[in-house]
Design an enzyme around this catalytic site. Structure first.
Site, PDB file in Angstrom:
ATOM      1  N   ARG A 137     -33.954  26.730 -26.467  1.00  0.00           N
ATOM      2  CA  ARG A 137     -34.633  26.547 -25.283  1.00  0.00           C
ATOM      3  C   ARG A 137     -33.596  28.634 -24.779  1.00  0.00           C
ATOM      4  O   ARG A 137     -32.798  27.899 -24.637  1.00  0.00           O
ATOM      5  CB  ARG A 137     -34.580  25.947 -24.507  1.00  0.00           C
ATOM      6  CG  ARG A 137     -35.253  26.026 -23.182  1.00  0.00           C
ATOM      7  CD  ARG A 137     -35.466  24.708 -22.173  1.00  0.00           C
ATOM      8  NE  ARG A 137     -36.119  25.086 -21.305  1.00  0.00           N
ATOM      9  CZ  ARG A 137     -35.860  25.514 -19.920  1.00  0.00           C
ATOM     10  NH1 ARG A 137     -34.364  24.961 -19.943  1.00  0.00           N
ATOM     11  NH2 ARG A 137     -36.505  25.692 -18.821  1.00  0.00           N
ATOM     12  N   HIS A 162     -37.070  31.975 -16.113  1.00  0.00           N
ATOM     13  CA  HIS A 162     -36.508  31.583 -14.943  1.00  0.00           C
ATOM     14  C   HIS A 162     -35.587  32.130 -13.801  1.00  0.00           C
ATOM     15  O   HIS A 162     -34.129  32.419 -14.448  1.00  0.00           O
ATOM     16  CB  HIS A 162     -35.192  30.889 -16.158  1.00  0.00           C
ATOM     17  CG  HIS A 162     -34.492  30.064 -16.164  1.00  0.00           C
ATOM     18  ND1 HIS A 162     -34.407  28.659 -17.343  1.00  0.00           N
ATOM     19  CD2 HIS A 162     -33.782  29.793 -15.032  1.00  0.00           C
ATOM     20  CE1 HIS A 162     -33.133  27.933 -16.929  1.00  0.00           C
ATOM     21  NE2 HIS A 162     -33.200  28.528 -15.088  1.00  0.00           N
ATOM     22  N   GLU A 176     -38.493  24.594 -13.348  1.00  0.00           N
ATOM     23  CA  GLU A 176     -38.081  24.363 -11.832  1.00  0.00           C
ATOM     24  C   GLU A 176     -38.420  25.104 -10.982  1.00  0.00           C
ATOM     25  O   GLU A 176     -38.057  25.963  -9.991  1.00  0.00           O
ATOM     26  CB  GLU A 176     -36.019  24.723 -11.522  1.00  0.00           C
ATOM     27  CG  GLU A 176     -35.730  23.714 -13.025  1.00  0.00           C
ATOM     28  CD  GLU A 176     -34.128  23.016 -12.667  1.00  0.00           C
ATOM     29  OE1 GLU A 176     -33.455  24.172 -11.588  1.00  0.00           O
ATOM     30  OE2 GLU A 176     -33.299  22.752 -13.681  1.00  0.00           O
ATOM     31  N   ASN A 208     -36.071  17.977 -16.732  1.00  0.00           N
ATOM     32  CA  ASN A 208     -34.395  18.318 -16.122  1.00  0.00           C
ATOM     33  C   ASN A 208     -33.693  17.383 -15.151  1.00  0.00           C
ATOM     34  O   ASN A 208     -34.694  17.924 -14.260  1.00  0.00           O
ATOM     35  CB  ASN A 208     -34.427  19.600 -15.785  1.00  0.00           C
ATOM     36  CG  ASN A 208     -34.547  21.220 -16.907  1.00  0.00           C
ATOM     37  OD1 ASN A 208     -35.048  21.052 -17.810  1.00  0.00           O
ATOM     38  ND2 ASN A 208     -34.725  22.341 -15.845  1.00  0.00           N
ATOM     39  N   TYR A 212     -29.815  16.492 -14.129  1.00  0.00           N
ATOM     40  CA  TYR A 212     -28.855  16.518 -13.715  1.00  0.00           C
ATOM     41  C   TYR A 212     -28.126  14.749 -12.762  1.00  0.00           C
ATOM     42  O   TYR A 212     -27.386  14.363 -13.051  1.00  0.00           O
ATOM     43  CB  TYR A 212     -28.099  17.622 -12.677  1.00  0.00           C
ATOM     44  CG  TYR A 212     -28.776  17.996 -13.787  1.00  0.00           C
ATOM     45  CD1 TYR A 212     -27.710  18.961 -14.676  1.00  0.00           C
ATOM     46  CD2 TYR A 212     -29.380  19.119 -13.765  1.00  0.00           C
ATOM     47  CE1 TYR A 212     -27.698  20.100 -15.130  1.00  0.00           C
ATOM     48  CE2 TYR A 212     -30.035  20.594 -14.799  1.00  0.00           C
ATOM     49  CZ  TYR A 212     -28.789  20.687 -15.347  1.00  0.00           C
ATOM     50  OH  TYR A 212     -28.785  21.376 -16.520  1.00  0.00           O
ATOM     51  N   GLU A 219     -33.082  20.080 -19.954  1.00  0.00           N
ATOM     52  CA  GLU A 219     -32.035  20.245 -19.654  1.00  0.00           C
ATOM     53  C   GLU A 219     -30.590  19.343 -19.116  1.00  0.00           C
ATOM     54  O   GLU A 219     -32.125  18.103 -18.827  1.00  0.00           O
ATOM     55  CB  GLU A 219     -31.769  21.204 -18.500  1.00  0.00           C
ATOM     56  CG  GLU A 219     -32.068  22.800 -18.571  1.00  0.00           C
ATOM     57  CD  GLU A 219     -32.146  23.615 -17.282  1.00  0.00           C
ATOM     58  OE1 GLU A 219     -31.323  23.172 -16.216  1.00  0.00           O
ATOM     59  OE2 GLU A 219     -32.742  24.701 -17.282  1.00  0.00           O
TER      60      GLU A 219
HETATM   61  C1  FCB Z   1     -30.608  23.965 -13.535  1.00  0.00           C
HETATM   62  C2  FCB Z   1     -30.946  25.567 -13.718  1.00  0.00           C
HETATM   63  C3  FCB Z   1     -29.653  26.125 -15.437  1.00  0.00           C
HETATM   64  C4  FCB Z   1     -28.917  25.676 -14.715  1.00  0.00           C
HETATM   65  C5  FCB Z   1     -28.539  23.985 -14.117  1.00  0.00           C
HETATM   66  C6  FCB Z   1     -26.608  23.672 -13.488  1.00  0.00           C
HETATM   67  O1  FCB Z   1     -31.106  24.301 -12.193  1.00  0.00           O
HETATM   68  O2  FCB Z   1     -32.379  25.837 -14.130  1.00  0.00           O
HETATM   69  O3  FCB Z   1     -30.295  27.545 -14.995  1.00  0.00           O
HETATM   70  O4  FCB Z   1     -28.361  26.568 -13.428  1.00  0.00           O
HETATM   71  O5  FCB Z   1     -29.046  23.869 -13.062  1.00  0.00           O
END
Ligand code: FCB
Length: 465
Positions: free
Chosen positions: A87, A131, A176, A303, A305, A370
């Site tokens: 990607r 992006h 995002e 995505n 985290y 992500e």
């Molecule tokens: C996301 C972004 C990516 C990277 C990660 C850690 O928000 O899409 O570009 O910065 O975080």
């Protein structure tokens, strides 16, 4: 715990549905460098990163990891990992240096070469059109606060699709939009660095409109695997007090529901519409927009985290909020270990999130576009990069994802963030997310232990171990 303790046991312990896609992700401005070659125009990230005080130590993407010239080596690294898919994003100002009008073939040629290299290595290209690197020329006319930018985005999508649609099967409009709108126009932490709720609300709607218009354009040209990538942060109230519960509702609204719900259902969540209007920043919706925004998609990129716990305050916190009308909301520090980004680690929240998204958008296949973590990686005396924390994070999140799949979530692929250490936006080069270490002085790439772990998982998934 060392990576070797973890690896054999878990590579064999995870099971994935047949045909599950394993990939890694990057983004143009974070890796390409070469900002002034082949006719590329400036983007808002060039402007922002060159503005004193905006990024960590003034770091910029001018050089990044020189992927623009080193892409053959990077594709070879992907092949070594056994990736099915890659990607990446296209830089709008490489293709249309002024945002609209004249097309720069040399910019498109770079992506043609990259895609050919990928296909030659048996790796499926997954292309993201946006992006975050808006052409500066469009920002000068208002950027995403200006409705016209949505139309320019759709034209740009058509240009890229015409050039690459025959060879790129998987297309994503935006990465995002929450970050492009709220971090860019409300928090001011990202380009263009504004702090204005009215601008932010306009950016939200125009990004979504641009997504819908670009979807129409590519659909008309025959695209049959179209999606968008959204970022989700589960929000929990610190207690069950009404103030905390309302704070969590407000942030969940703008972070998670404001983008997914209109795409999936053709309506913004009513509470979010009311929050924004109450804050004097109403969404600038025109007749027919929501129909465009909710054009059917083939997949949704997720995505993930970390999760957040929030508290409602009786008085404004005094800090400029990231979310509109959130002056009385406090984001609590995570409990337990954190990554170098300061983010907590919550694989359980990932499982619950995937189940929740499946409920909001039933029938829409999900791809994790992500997921990853930043750690203070160094090349050791043995020449290797030992990153047991990333190995642990990766395996626990893969396990959390497979739990959601077992519970019925239709997750069909996973892209690790990131293939390479790279320019982490306002946090500069200090944050390393790569499976592959990059020495920024020499551009030498060294696969970390986590790259080996991921390769083992992929191999064992294919072998049915
Ligand atoms: C996301 C972004 C990516 C990277 C990660 C850690 O928000 O899409 O570009 O910065 O975080």
């Amino acid at each position: 715990m060392t990576s070797t303790d973890v690896r054999p046991q878990t590579a064999a312990g995870l099971t994935f549905p047949p045909g599950f896609v394993f990939g890694a992700a990057t983004a143009a401005y974070q890796i390409e460098g070469a900002v002034d070659v082949d006719g590329r125009g400036p983007s808002i990230w060039d402007t922002f990163s060159h503005t004193p005080g905006k990024t960590f130590q003034g770091d910029t993407g001018d050089v990044a990891v020189e992927h623009y010239v080193r892409y053959p080596q990077d594709v070879a690294l992907m092949k070594d990992l056994g990736l099915d898919a890659y990607r990446f994003s296209v830089s709008w100002p490489r293709v249309l240096p002024a945002g609209a009008g004249a097309i720069e073939q040399r910019g498109l040629d770079f992506y043609r070469r990259l895609v050919d290299e990928l296909l030659g290595a048996g790796i499926a290209p997954w292309l993201t059109l946006y992006h975050w690197d808006l052409p500066q020329a469009l920002q000068d006319q208002g950027g995403w606060t200006d409705r016209d930018t949505a139309y320019r985005f759709a034209e740009y999508a058509g240009v890229v699709y015409d050039a690459l649609g025959d060879r790129v099967p998987h297309w994503s409009t935006l990465n995002e939009p929450m970050c492009s709108s709220l971090l860019g126009y409300m928090a001011g932490q990202h380009a263009p660095g504004h702090q204005d709720p009215v601008e932010a609300s306009r950016a939200v709607h125009h990004l979504l409109l641009g997504h819908g218009l670009a979807t129409q354009v590519m659909r008309d040209k025959g695209a049959d695997h179209l999606g968008i990538t959204l970022n989700f942060t589960p929000m929990s109230p610190a207690t069950d007090s009404p103030a905390d519960v309302d704070a969590a509702r407000r942030l969940d609204g703008q972070q998670n529901r404001m983008f997914l719900v209109p795409i999936a259902t053709g309506e913004y969540p009513a509470d979010v519409v009311a929050d924004l209007a109450d804050a004097g920043a109403p969404l600038p919706i025109e007749d027919g927009d929501l129909e465009v925004i909710s054009a059917p998609l083939d997949w949704l990129g997720v995505n993930y985290y970390f999760e957040s716990t929030v508290r409602g305050l009786s008085e404004p916190s005094g800090k400029h909020p990231t979310f509109i009308g959130a002056e009385r909301v406090q984001d609590l520090e995570p409990e337990g270990p954190t990554t170098t980004m300061g983010w907590g680690i919550s694989p359980e929240a990932f499982t619950a999130l995937l189940t929740r998204i499946s409920g909001i958008a039933p029938g829409l296949p999900l791809f994790i576009t992500e997921n990853g973590s930043a750690w203070p990686d160094e090349v050791s005396a043995d020449g290797q990069v030992h990153d047991p924390e990333r190995v642990d994070y990766l395996l626990r999140h893969l396990a959390a994802m497979t739990e959601a799949i077992d519970a019925g979530a239709d997750v069909r692929g996973y892209f690790a963030w990131s293939l390479l250490d790279n320019y982490e936006w306002a946090r500069g080069y200090a944050q390393r997310f790569g499976l592959v270490h990059v020495d920024y002085a020499t551009q030498v790439r060294t696969p970390k232990d986590s790259a080996g772990t991921y390769a083992d998982v992929i191999r064992s998934a294919k072998d049915g171990v």
